[in-house]
Design a protein around this motif. Structure first.
Motif, short mmCIF file in Angstrom:
data_model
loop_
_atom_site.label_atom_id
_atom_site.label_comp_id
_atom_site.label_asym_id
_atom_site.label_seq_id
_atom_site.Cartn_x
_atom_site.Cartn_y
_atom_site.Cartn_z
N TYR A 17 -31.70 -4.49 -49.10
CA TYR A 17 -31.24 -5.72 -48.44
C TYR A 17 -31.62 -5.69 -46.96
N VAL A 18 -31.32 -4.58 -46.31
CA VAL A 18 -31.64 -4.44 -44.89
C VAL A 18 -33.15 -4.56 -44.68
N ASN A 19 -33.92 -3.91 -45.53
CA ASN A 19 -35.37 -3.94 -45.41
C ASN A 19 -35.92 -5.36 -45.52
N GLN A 20 -35.51 -6.09 -46.54
CA GLN A 20 -36.05 -7.43 -46.74
C GLN A 20 -35.55 -8.42 -45.70
N LEU A 21 -34.28 -8.35 -45.37
CA LEU A 21 -33.74 -9.29 -44.39
C LEU A 21 -34.32 -9.06 -42.99
N SER A 22 -34.46 -7.81 -42.61
CA SER A 22 -34.94 -7.51 -41.26
C SER A 22 -36.43 -7.77 -41.10
N ALA A 23 -37.15 -7.97 -42.21
CA ALA A 23 -38.57 -8.31 -42.13
C ALA A 23 -38.77 -9.68 -41.50
N THR A 24 -37.71 -10.50 -41.51
CA THR A 24 -37.72 -11.79 -40.82
C THR A 24 -37.04 -11.60 -39.48
N SER A 25 -37.79 -11.75 -38.41
CA SER A 25 -37.27 -11.42 -37.07
C SER A 25 -36.11 -12.31 -36.65
N ASP A 26 -35.98 -13.48 -37.27
CA ASP A 26 -34.87 -14.37 -36.93
C ASP A 26 -33.52 -13.87 -37.42
N ASN A 27 -33.53 -12.94 -38.39
CA ASN A 27 -32.29 -12.40 -38.93
C ASN A 27 -31.77 -11.25 -38.08
N GLU A 28 -30.47 -11.25 -37.84
CA GLU A 28 -29.80 -10.11 -37.22
C GLU A 28 -29.11 -9.37 -38.36
N VAL A 29 -29.39 -8.08 -38.53
CA VAL A 29 -28.89 -7.35 -39.69
C VAL A 29 -28.03 -6.16 -39.25
N ILE A 30 -26.78 -6.19 -39.64
CA ILE A 30 -25.86 -5.08 -39.38
C ILE A 30 -25.83 -4.22 -40.64
N ALA A 31 -26.19 -2.96 -40.51
CA ALA A 31 -26.18 -2.03 -41.64
C ALA A 31 -24.97 -1.12 -41.48
N LEU A 32 -23.93 -1.36 -42.27
CA LEU A 32 -22.70 -0.58 -42.15
C LEU A 32 -22.74 0.58 -43.14
N ILE A 33 -22.57 1.79 -42.64
CA ILE A 33 -22.65 3.00 -43.47
C ILE A 33 -21.41 3.87 -43.25
N ARG A 34 -21.18 4.75 -44.23
CA ARG A 34 -20.04 5.66 -44.11
C ARG A 34 -20.33 6.80 -43.16
N SER A 35 -21.54 7.36 -43.23
CA SER A 35 -21.90 8.47 -42.35
C SER A 35 -23.42 8.54 -42.23
N GLN A 36 -23.87 9.33 -41.31
CA GLN A 36 -25.30 9.48 -41.08
C GLN A 36 -25.96 10.44 -42.08
N GLY A 37 -25.17 11.06 -42.93
CA GLY A 37 -25.70 12.09 -43.82
C GLY A 37 -26.83 11.64 -44.73
N THR A 38 -26.80 10.37 -45.17
CA THR A 38 -27.84 9.87 -46.08
C THR A 38 -28.62 8.72 -45.46
N ALA A 39 -28.58 8.61 -44.13
CA ALA A 39 -29.14 7.42 -43.48
C ALA A 39 -30.47 7.66 -42.78
#
Length: 268
Positions: A17-39
């Motif tokens: 979702y983040v990948n496809q949405l952020s490919a359009t520069s007009d979209n602001e994408v917040i990626a909420l994660i539990r931890s950096q361990g798998t990010a």
């Protein structure tokens, strides 16, 4: 500039979702994660695209969610257009037990149901409630719950998928909750949707289907409802289809439970 927040964005469907949405520069994408361990992959992508913002939060902690909301509010000028809740639990080590096989395993049964309901019903409610004021100030005003065809009674009947009781029951419960939100929020213009992504190839599903017996069990069950099923689809294909369905969501469709095709075809 449309602002999206993806809950559970580190891997799999959420990451796509983040990948496809952020490919359009007009979209602001917040990626909420539990931890950096798998990010690591998410952070690498965010390093290439300035419209991705990675935010950490424990979705079961009101304090943690409150801090995340404050951070997101600053990033998006106080408004969100679409919330996609992808974080979930497939179940415990007992997930492939059938109902009668829990006889004498009451502790395991309690754990299986408790863990899945916490992740797939309570977690989404806590997250939605935390970010709801920001959604109310957006223009799209959409709440999306990533569910599963396993939460559909007819799919369960005809596929004869007798296991994954916690996952199926909790996803069905989540679907009902989203319909409840639709009723409550109708007059405010906020719309909800429960959408099943299909049988998708992700790190989580790959882990479940490494055992050939498990893969065959699922494949044969899905073949009963879709004779032409050939296997799992790619996350890219699933998310592209989901976004098309989400784009068409209106007040009349609010609270519905559909597949990535916008209907009840749960697998390809």
């Amino acid at each position: 500039m449309p602002a999206w927040i993806i809950i559970g964005a580190a891997r799999g469907i959420g990451f796509e979702y983040v990948n496809q949405l952020s490919a359009t520069s007009d979209n602001e994408v917040i990626a909420l994660i539990r931890s950096q361990g798998t990010a690591s992959a998410l952070n690498a992508l965010a390093g290439q695209r300035s419209n991705i913002h990675v935010v950490e939060a424990d979705i079961f902690s009101p304090d943690s969610l409150g801090k995340a909301v404050a951070e997101v509010e600053k990033l998006t000028n106080g408004a969100l257009d679409v919330l996609v809740h992808n974080a979930y639990s497939a179940g415990t080590d007992a997930m492939f037990l059938t109902a009668s096989q829990f006889t004498g395993k009451e502790t395991e049964l309690n754990h299986e149901l408790t863990e899945t309901i916490k992740a797939n019903v309570i977690g989404p409610m806590l997250t939605i409630n935390a970010f709801l004021p920001l959604i109310g100030k957006g223009s799209e005003k959409k709440l999306i719950y990533i569910t599963s065809g396993a939460g559909d009674i007819d799919m369960t009947r005809y596929s004869r998928l007798a296991a994954q009781i916690g996952y199926s029951a909790s996803k069905a419960g989540g679907n009902v909750v989203m319909a409840k939100y639709a009723g409550e929020l109708f007059d405010s213009g906020i719309k909800t949707l429960s959408i099943s992504p299909g049988w998708v190839e992700t790190p989580a599903t790959e882990g479940l289907t490494e055992d050939p017996a498990v893969y065959d069990y699922l494949f044969n069950a899905f073949k009963r409802i879709q004779p032409n099923v050939s296997g799992m689809i790619k996350a890219e294909q699933s998310v592209k289809a989901q976004l098309e369905v989400i784009a068409k969501l209106d007040a009349e469709g609010s609270g519905a439970f559909v597949s990535h095709h916008g209907d009840r075809q749960w697998v390809d």
